[in-house]
Design an enzyme around this catalytic site. Structure first.
Site, mmCIF file in Angstrom:
data_model
loop_
_atom_site.group_PDB
_atom_site.id
_atom_site.type_symbol
_atom_site.label_atom_id
_atom_site.label_comp_id
_atom_site.label_asym_id
_atom_site.label_seq_id
_atom_site.Cartn_x
_atom_site.Cartn_y
_atom_site.Cartn_z
ATOM 1 N N GLY A 204 0.782 -1.230 0.000
ATOM 2 C CA GLY A 204 0.000 0.000 0.000
ATOM 3 C C GLY A 204 0.810 1.274 0.000
ATOM 4 C CG ASP A 205 3.666 4.510 1.578
ATOM 5 O OD1 ASP A 205 4.052 4.876 0.449
ATOM 6 O OD2 ASP A 205 3.886 5.171 2.605
ATOM 7 C CG PHE A 206 6.500 -1.852 -2.251
ATOM 8 C CD1 PHE A 206 6.685 -2.746 -1.215
ATOM 9 C CD2 PHE A 206 7.327 -1.940 -3.355
ATOM 10 C CE1 PHE A 206 7.679 -3.713 -1.280
ATOM 11 C CE2 PHE A 206 8.322 -2.902 -3.434
ATOM 12 C CZ PHE A 206 8.496 -3.795 -2.397
#
Length: 283
Positions: A204-206
């Site tokens: 999701g926030d790679f």
């Protein structure tokens, strides 16, 4: 204190020594005598500290109130499920008071992949490829087992509510969308629908600051783990691919090719990449 090069070549501190924050009694007793270091990167409303005491593994404490407390509680729930499934920080303590949440984890080994790229540009293709192989392994976790939904339908509804509430920060848009209004991003986003999902368990926030990397005894690089899991859940695999490719572009536009190849993508879907970058602008 770790210093890394920013894109203009200046050293910018990523953390600074600090005093201990006000702590609930359970944590105050547990954390007597530690050295406190305040994290300056990607706090997203929460306060993050690295805690050091000689002879012990480092720990990280994340705490906040309001929306940050909600996000910390969501991260705690995901970390509980991801223990022994992904290489994530070990949970040590979670506590919610009347107006605040506290999350204590064991610090993962390694330095961020952003730091590796900034300090070792000659190894950039190797770093990008190591990230691609790592993400492929993360995405092999069976999505049917995951209790958290992060599909783009749900995310679009959340984005719409943020748009209507005036919470989308246009000043934080990527360079190619500087000067755009939140409404323009929303319109461009919806113009790319409908979009078929290829569901995986997505981080999701790679981003580069959320990946830790080490070199082995032979000098080969490997990603050791991921942090900041508050947005993890079932979503299209391009949610992670788009964010990381965009981060790599800040260093070298050719690095995305090494990343995609190592992941196993011969021809990336540019429409999906564009969609997920636009959607990310809303958060």
């Amino acid at each position: 204190m770790n210093d890394t090069l920013d894109h203009d070549g200046d050293h910018s501190p990523r953390e600074i020594p600090s005093l201990a924050p006000d702590l609930p009694p359970s944590l105050a007793t547990r954390l007597v005598g530690v050295d406190w270091h305040r994290n300056l990167v990607g706090e997203a409303g929460a306060s993050v500290h690295r805690l050091h005491r000689a002879g012990e593994p480092d720990r990280h404490l994340k705490h906040g109130d309001g929306d940050a407390a909600v996000a910390i509680a969501e991260e705690f729930a995901r970390l509980q499920w991801l223990q022994d499934r992904w290489p994530v920080p070990a949970l040590l303590h979670f506590e919610a008071t009347a107006d605040r949440c506290w999350l204590l984890t064991r610090t993962l080994p390694g330095r961020t992949t952003y730091e590796w790229l900034a300090d070792h540009p000659e190894r950039a293709p190797e770093i990008a490829a190591a990230i691609g192989r790592f993400l492929r392994r993360l995405h092999e976790l069976p999505s049917a087992t995951c209790p958290f939904n992060a599909g783009h339908g749900l995310q679009l509804d959340h984005a719409r509510r943020r748009l209507e509430a005036g919470l989308i920060d246009a000043d934080d848009f990527d360079d190619e969308r500087q000067g755009w209004s939140p409404e323009q991003v929303w319109d461009a986003l919806n113009a790319l629908l409908p979009l078929a999902e290829d569901p995986v368990v997505s981080h999701g926030d790679f981003s580069l600051d959320n990946l830790l990397m080490e070199a082995d005894e032979g000098g080969a690089l490997a990603v050791t783990g991921v942090i900041d899991l508050g947005r993890a859940g079932i979503a299209d695999r391009y949610r992670d691919l788009a964010i990381l490719a965009n981060c790599l572009d800040e260093f070298d536009g050719d690095l995305r090719d090494a990343f995609f190849t190592a992941y196993g993508l011969d021809t990336p879907d540019t429409r999906k990449l564009d969609f997920h970058l636009l959607l990310d602008e809303c958060f």
